[in-house]
Design an enzyme around this catalytic site. Structure first.
Site, PDB file in Angstrom:
ATOM      1  N   ALA A 182      40.822  19.148  -0.580  1.00 22.95           N
ATOM      2  CA  ALA A 182      39.875  18.131  -0.121  1.00 22.95           C
ATOM      3  C   ALA A 182      39.872  18.041   1.403  1.00 22.95           C
ATOM      4  O   ALA A 182      38.817  17.912   2.029  1.00 22.95           O
ATOM      5  CB  ALA A 182      40.220  16.774  -0.734  1.00 22.95           C
ATOM      6  N   LYS A 183      41.053  18.137   2.015  1.00 24.22           N
ATOM      7  CA  LYS A 183      41.161  18.087   3.478  1.00 24.22           C
ATOM      8  C   LYS A 183      40.482  19.291   4.115  1.00 24.22           C
ATOM      9  O   LYS A 183      39.789  19.166   5.126  1.00 24.22           O
ATOM     10  CB  LYS A 183      42.642  18.022   3.882  1.00 24.22           C
ATOM     11  N   ILE A 184      40.658  20.486   3.515  1.00 20.29           N
ATOM     12  CA  ILE A 184      40.006  21.684   4.029  1.00 20.29           C
ATOM     13  C   ILE A 184      38.491  21.537   3.965  1.00 20.29           C
ATOM     14  O   ILE A 184      37.778  21.873   4.922  1.00 20.29           O
ATOM     15  CB  ILE A 184      40.479  22.936   3.257  1.00 20.29           C
ATOM     16  N   ASN A 213      37.413  19.163   6.714  1.00 19.91           N
ATOM     17  CA  ASN A 213      37.447  19.815   8.027  1.00 19.91           C
ATOM     18  C   ASN A 213      36.299  20.803   8.188  1.00 19.91           C
ATOM     19  O   ASN A 213      35.732  20.922   9.276  1.00 19.91           O
ATOM     20  CB  ASN A 213      38.785  20.523   8.233  1.00 19.91           C
TER      21      ASN A 213
END
Length: 72
Positions: free
Chosen positions: A47-49, A52
């Site tokens: 989810a963070k990737i 970003n």
């Protein structure tokens, strides 16, 4: 960013066993205002990737628009 970290407004996207997430959530809320359980191990990182990547696409689009505007 650094400003959000200092203000305690970070967002944590967490993957792992739900029982372990529940145990860690209280600690994470001391450092951030948003703590999101994403599912199995690795899903928080995924989810963070994605987050970003979306930010990078937005920044590239903004830079290209500014470049085009300056050139016109």
């Amino acid at each position: 960013g650094v400003g959000a970290a200092r203000a305690g407004n970070l967002t944590f996207m967490v993957g792992g066993l739900e029982q372990e997430f529940d145990a860690a959530k209280e600690l994470l809320t001391c450092m951030g205002s948003n703590v999101v359980y994403c599912g199995e191990v690795g899903t928080g990182q995924a989810a963070k990737i994605c987050n970003n990547m979306l930010l990078a696409i937005s920044m590239i689009g903004t830079a290209e628009a500014m470049n085009l505007g300056i050139r016109f």
